[in-house]
Design an enzyme around this catalytic site. Structure first.
Site, mmCIF file in Angstrom:
data_model
loop_
_atom_site.group_PDB
_atom_site.id
_atom_site.type_symbol
_atom_site.label_atom_id
_atom_site.label_comp_id
_atom_site.label_asym_id
_atom_site.label_seq_id
_atom_site.Cartn_x
_atom_site.Cartn_y
_atom_site.Cartn_z
ATOM 1 N N LYS B 99 -12.943 14.420 -31.543
ATOM 2 C CA LYS B 99 -11.743 13.682 -31.140
ATOM 3 C C LYS B 99 -12.195 12.276 -30.824
ATOM 4 C CE LYS B 99 -8.395 13.018 -27.493
ATOM 5 N NZ LYS B 99 -7.691 13.540 -26.302
ATOM 6 N N GLY B 160 -2.287 11.017 -19.401
ATOM 7 C CA GLY B 160 -2.093 11.422 -18.009
ATOM 8 C C GLY B 160 -0.790 10.967 -17.387
ATOM 9 N N ALA B 187 -1.576 13.188 -25.853
ATOM 10 C CA ALA B 187 -1.438 12.322 -24.675
ATOM 11 C C ALA B 187 0.009 12.001 -24.316
ATOM 12 C CB ALA B 187 -2.201 11.009 -24.835
ATOM 13 N N GLY B 188 0.303 12.083 -23.023
ATOM 14 C CA GLY B 188 1.584 11.649 -22.497
ATOM 15 C C GLY B 188 2.615 12.751 -22.329
ATOM 16 N N ASN B 209 -3.249 18.212 -21.594
ATOM 17 C CA ASN B 209 -4.216 18.588 -20.571
ATOM 18 C C ASN B 209 -3.605 18.488 -19.177
ATOM 19 O OD1 ASN B 209 -6.412 18.859 -18.815
ATOM 20 N ND2 ASN B 209 -7.767 17.600 -20.007
ATOM 21 N N THR B 210 -3.328 17.249 -18.736
ATOM 22 C CA THR B 210 -2.914 17.040 -17.352
ATOM 23 C C THR B 210 -1.665 17.837 -16.975
ATOM 24 O OG1 THR B 210 -3.826 14.817 -17.550
ATOM 25 C CG2 THR B 210 -2.445 15.244 -15.643
#
EC number: 2.8.1.10
Lengths: 65, 263
Positions: B99, B160, B187-188, B209-210
């Protein structure tokens, strides 16, 4: 001699990257290494000679996104 | 339904890729991977003092999950840093997937498109299978495909942030322009509804993830995301209706009561 390890100045006795890992206590830890921003393969560490002012990166598996 | 996700020739049943950072504990991470059904997890390389065996035990945990790893170059600011980190990751993880992150802006963690293309070209030539973390820019997408990338990973919003799809128009345009390339929103994403919305746009998978790691109950949230991604994928395959501005009765008008005009 004085070298920079993971961003910190250190006084070390090791002459090669392989000796440096032993000196710093990495033992059999799974790490990747770079010398002055260039990747150094595990099998080439014994031949990677260190000199004053070198920058070494030693990286291990970590959580990541 | 047989509808595998194919990335660089490898097939996966799950369309959720899960990050391994920021979980309250290793046990909760392991539970979350399991609950998510993810077959691919992202992982990083970081500085660790000699003598600490945290890296080894973390790597053991990930291997026990059975998931394929996608190492990242998170935090790299230049193409050179990213290339060197990728080379280290290939040796440590025994895996040619990477990645690719080349960060260009500190506040938004927006990728640097120029460094990204440079690193992608170099790594592809070295045999890496590159997953570039990018903006939704069409020209950048074209350049990355030309640099050897066979998968693209546009952001939805800053890493995040949990803001969801900041630019649905741009993401839709990217999907339409490159119908053959696997596209993963990375992301996001903050809520399962965001993930479903991206899948309804025709995206092939979601990397997050977050939103899972920082949930009150990460494993349950991982399950919620798995369901939303499955729902969004099914909706895309079922071809969503086109929105209209005015009402259209869903019950037929013919035969309605009190219709003075009826014959």
């Amino acid at each position: 001699m004085q070298i920079r390890i993971n961003g910190e100045e250190r006084e070390v006795a090791a002459a090669t990257l392989e000796e440096l890992l032993a000196e710093l206590g990495y033992g059999d830890q799974l790490v990747g290494t770079a010398l002055n921003l260039d990747f150094v393969r595990a099998k080439d560490r014994a031949d990677a000679r260190l000199k004053q002012g070198d920058a070494v990166e030693i990286l291990a598996p970590k959580q990541g996104g | 339904m047989d509808d595998p996700l194919t990335l660089y020739g490898e097939k996966f049943a799950s369309r959720l890729l899960l990050g391994t950072a920021r979980y309250p504990s290793p046990a909760i991470l392991a539970d979350s991977i399991k609950a998510s059904g993810a077959e691919i997890v992202t992982i990083s390389l970081r500085r660790e003092a000699g003598g600490s065996r945290a890296g080894r035990s973390f790597w053991d945990l990930v291997r026990e999950s059975g998931a394929k790893v996608l190492p990242n170059t998170a935090g790299c600011r230049t193409a050179k840093e990213a290339i060197t980190t990728a080379q280290m990751a290939r040796e440590v993880f025994g895996c040619d997937w990477i990645k690719l992150e080349v960060i260009g802006d500190e506040d938004t963690l927006q990728p640097d498109p120029f460094g990204l293309v440079e690193a992608a070209r170099s790594l592809s030539a070295e045999g890496f299978r590159v997953f570039p973390y990018m903006t939704e820019d069409l020209v950048l997408a074209e350049k990355l495909l030309g640099a050897g990338c066979r998968v693209l990973m546009p952001w939805a919003a800053p890493i995040g942030s949990g803001r969801g799809l900041n630019n649905p128009y741009g993401l839709r345009a990217l999907r339409a322009r490159f119908p053959e390339a696997p596209l993963i929103v990375d992301a996001g994403i903050g809520a399962p509804s965001h993930a479903a919305a991206a899948m309804e746009l025709g995206y092939d998978a979601i990397l997050l993830n977050t939103a899972v790691a920082r949930a009150g109950d990460p494993a349950t949230m991982a399950r919620a995301f798995a369901l939303s991604i499955e729902a969004g994928r099914a909706a895309w395959l079922a071809e969503p209706m086109t929105p209209r501005d005015l009402a259209e009765p869903s019950t037929p008008l013919i035969g309605r009561a009190f219709d003075e005009g009826a014959a």
